[in-house]
Design an enzyme around this catalytic site. Sequence first.
Site, PDB file in Angstrom:
ATOM      1  N   THR A 111      31.260 -24.963  11.455  1.00 62.78           N
ATOM      2  CA  THR A 111      29.960 -25.547  11.831  1.00 62.78           C
ATOM      3  C   THR A 111      28.844 -24.591  11.409  1.00 62.78           C
ATOM      4  O   THR A 111      29.092 -23.456  11.012  1.00 62.78           O
ATOM      5  CB  THR A 111      29.848 -25.748  13.356  1.00 62.78           C
ATOM      6  N   TYR A 127      27.322 -12.817  23.504  1.00 62.84           N
ATOM      7  CA  TYR A 127      27.894 -14.170  23.421  1.00 62.84           C
ATOM      8  C   TYR A 127      29.172 -14.235  24.253  1.00 62.84           C
ATOM      9  O   TYR A 127      29.365 -15.153  25.054  1.00 62.84           O
ATOM     10  CB  TYR A 127      28.176 -14.489  21.945  1.00 62.84           C
ATOM     11  N   LYS A 176      30.038 -16.508  27.532  1.00 60.19           N
ATOM     12  CA  LYS A 176      31.138 -17.479  27.462  1.00 60.19           C
ATOM     13  C   LYS A 176      32.229 -17.191  28.512  1.00 60.19           C
ATOM     14  O   LYS A 176      32.893 -18.111  28.975  1.00 60.19           O
ATOM     15  CB  LYS A 176      31.722 -17.516  26.044  1.00 60.19           C
ATOM     16  N   LYS A 192      24.826 -28.066  37.652  1.00 58.59           N
ATOM     17  CA  LYS A 192      24.151 -28.282  38.935  1.00 58.59           C
ATOM     18  C   LYS A 192      23.721 -29.751  39.102  1.00 58.59           C
ATOM     19  O   LYS A 192      24.035 -30.387  40.107  1.00 58.59           O
ATOM     20  CB  LYS A 192      22.925 -27.353  39.008  1.00 58.59           C
ATOM     21  N   ASN A 213      28.106 -28.688  25.883  1.00 59.96           N
ATOM     22  CA  ASN A 213      28.541 -28.206  24.562  1.00 59.96           C
ATOM     23  C   ASN A 213      27.468 -27.386  23.840  1.00 59.96           C
ATOM     24  O   ASN A 213      27.792 -26.550  22.996  1.00 59.96           O
ATOM     25  CB  ASN A 213      28.958 -29.424  23.711  1.00 59.96           C
ATOM     26  N   SER A 245      33.472 -23.359  26.284  1.00 57.75           N
ATOM     27  CA  SER A 245      33.327 -21.905  26.194  1.00 57.75           C
ATOM     28  C   SER A 245      33.720 -21.520  24.773  1.00 57.75           C
ATOM     29  O   SER A 245      33.213 -22.094  23.798  1.00 57.75           O
ATOM     30  CB  SER A 245      34.192 -21.227  27.262  1.00 57.75           C
TER      31      SER A 245
HETATM   32  N1  LIG Z   1      31.350 -22.876  15.783  1.00 59.08           N
HETATM   33  C1  LIG Z   1      32.290 -22.070  16.268  1.00 59.08           C
HETATM   34  O1  LIG Z   1      32.983 -21.351  15.547  1.00 59.08           O
HETATM   35  C2  LIG Z   1      32.525 -22.049  17.770  1.00 59.08           C
HETATM   36  C3  LIG Z   1      33.665 -21.391  18.251  1.00 59.08           C
HETATM   37  C4  LIG Z   1      33.910 -21.375  19.607  1.00 59.08           C
HETATM   38  C5  LIG Z   1      33.047 -22.028  20.475  1.00 59.08           C
HETATM   39  N2  LIG Z   1      31.950 -22.640  19.989  1.00 59.08           N
HETATM   40  C6  LIG Z   1      31.073 -23.328  20.947  1.00 59.08           C
HETATM   41  O2  LIG Z   1      31.141 -24.726  20.702  1.00 59.08           O
HETATM   42  C7  LIG Z   1      29.894 -25.340  21.037  1.00 59.08           C
HETATM   43  C8  LIG Z   1      29.379 -26.129  19.854  1.00 59.08           C
HETATM   44  O3  LIG Z   1      29.175 -25.229  18.791  1.00 59.08           O
HETATM   45  P1  LIG Z   1      28.759 -25.713  17.322  1.00 59.08           P
HETATM   46  O4  LIG Z   1      29.293 -24.696  16.406  1.00 59.08           O
HETATM   47  O5  LIG Z   1      29.092 -27.147  17.149  1.00 59.08           O
HETATM   48  O6  LIG Z   1      27.156 -25.532  17.433  1.00 59.08           O
HETATM   49  P2  LIG Z   1      26.021 -25.846  16.381  1.00 59.08           P
HETATM   50  O7  LIG Z   1      26.556 -26.470  15.136  1.00 59.08           O
HETATM   51  O8  LIG Z   1      25.193 -24.602  16.273  1.00 59.08           O
HETATM   52  O9  LIG Z   1      25.132 -26.978  17.164  1.00 59.08           O
HETATM   53  C9  LIG Z   1      24.446 -26.605  18.294  1.00 59.08           C
HETATM   54  C10 LIG Z   1      23.929 -27.841  19.008  1.00 59.08           C
HETATM   55  O10 LIG Z   1      23.399 -27.422  20.277  1.00 59.08           O
HETATM   56  C11 LIG Z   1      22.049 -27.881  20.400  1.00 59.08           C
HETATM   57  N3  LIG Z   1      21.309 -26.921  21.230  1.00 59.08           N
HETATM   58  C12 LIG Z   1      21.177 -25.584  21.055  1.00 59.08           C
HETATM   59  N4  LIG Z   1      20.417 -25.060  22.024  1.00 59.08           N
HETATM   60  C13 LIG Z   1      20.060 -26.093  22.844  1.00 59.08           C
HETATM   61  C14 LIG Z   1      19.256 -26.198  23.995  1.00 59.08           C
HETATM   62  N5  LIG Z   1      18.661 -25.127  24.540  1.00 59.08           N
HETATM   63  N6  LIG Z   1      19.080 -27.414  24.569  1.00 59.08           N
HETATM   64  C15 LIG Z   1      19.679 -28.516  24.033  1.00 59.08           C
HETATM   65  N7  LIG Z   1      20.452 -28.484  22.931  1.00 59.08           N
HETATM   66  C16 LIG Z   1      20.631 -27.288  22.333  1.00 59.08           C
HETATM   67  C17 LIG Z   1      21.533 -27.967  18.969  1.00 59.08           C
HETATM   68  O11 LIG Z   1      20.389 -28.807  18.939  1.00 59.08           O
HETATM   69  P3  LIG Z   1      19.187 -28.501  17.860  1.00 59.08           P
HETATM   70  O12 LIG Z   1      19.797 -28.737  16.505  1.00 59.08           O
HETATM   71  O13 LIG Z   1      18.124 -29.482  18.203  1.00 59.08           O
HETATM   72  O14 LIG Z   1      18.777 -27.078  18.077  1.00 59.08           O
HETATM   73  C18 LIG Z   1      22.787 -28.553  18.286  1.00 59.08           C
HETATM   74  O15 LIG Z   1      22.861 -29.943  18.561  1.00 59.08           O
HETATM   75  C19 LIG Z   1      28.972 -24.185  21.463  1.00 59.08           C
HETATM   76  O16 LIG Z   1      28.977 -24.061  22.867  1.00 59.08           O
HETATM   77  C20 LIG Z   1      29.612 -22.969  20.834  1.00 59.08           C
HETATM   78  O17 LIG Z   1      29.287 -21.773  21.504  1.00 59.08           O
HETATM   79  C21 LIG Z   1      31.663 -22.687  18.658  1.00 59.08           C
END
Ligand SMILES: NC(=O)c1ccc[n+]([C@@H]2O[C@H](COP(=O)([O-])OP(=O)(O)OC[C@H]3O[C@@H](n4cnc5c(N)ncnc54)[C@H](OP(=O)(O)O)[C@@H]3O)[C@@H](O)[C@H]2O)c1
Length: 243
Positions: free
Chosen positions: A186, A151, A155, A119, A85, A137
Amino acid sequence: MNIESVLITGASRGLGLALTERFAAAGVRVFAVSRTQRHWKQALARIQNKELVTWLACDVTDESAVKALFQKISRQAPLSLVINNAGYGGRLETIDKTPAEEFDRHITQNLRSVFLVTKYALRTFKKEGRGQLINISSMAGTRAVPKLAAYSAAKFGVIALTQAAVKENADSKFWAVTVCPGGMNTEMRRGLFGAEDAAKQQSPEFVADKIIEIVDGKLPVDNGAAIMIRYGKISAITPLPGM
Ligand SMILES: NC(=O)c1ccc[n+]([C@@H]2O[C@H](COP(=O)([O-])OP(=O)(O)OC[C@H]3O[C@@H](n4cnc5c(N)ncnc54)[C@H](OP(=O)(O)O)[C@@H]3O)[C@@H](O)[C@H]2O)c1
């Protein structure tokens, strides 16, 4: 719930935290991974059954760190499910203005990370004889979003990784799907489009509930499928394409 344990990357906020809350509340052992410890205290305050959650700091773009993470977990419990995620949003920019370093960052943070965790998850599942994987994704991974080319490209790649993992392990008890959320309220969305826009998006809790339904079998999806969750509903389910 029919699983014993789950590894969730990006568990400290957003969708990952909503998933961590739900799995722990359902009595599932959670290995909650984030890059830093910055949000752990806040996250912990939202969790019931805190004793079921093990917080682990790991940069999932670093292969030796991911390998060590799986070794550490395998000493503690068998792993039923892995959810890739963690992700990186970056900023809005057209291709002609995107620095190559920023493109690389998207590929590293949003694709290499999923490759590495997949992996080592597959190696673990092969030893255990079974396992489930959910890769997160985006709707941007199904059709390109302008100013989010890097991005989107990463994805799209996440869907390819899920499909390849399923095809390579078709003769085993391995199951994987990709979940493609539309916009969620978020920090990532706020960083890209601002707070006003983010507030209009579906909640990460709603998307987490749908993922729980998939894991529970209440929302049946075939191995290798991609599930689109947009505007607060399942908008499409695309089956695994053939060879
Ligand atoms: N938000 C949207 O609108 C949206 C829409 C479609 C898809 N998505 C996808 O849904 C997923 C979750 O998104 P979100 O919006 O919940 O994200 P978010 O609020 O930005 O949270 C990101 C999380 O990922 C962790 N993270 C980032 N880089 C990392 C790394 N290299 N190693 C380990 N942990 C890492 C962060 O930890 P730290 O705080 O310690 O950095 C945090 O816990 C993502 O894959 C995103 O691309 C999001």
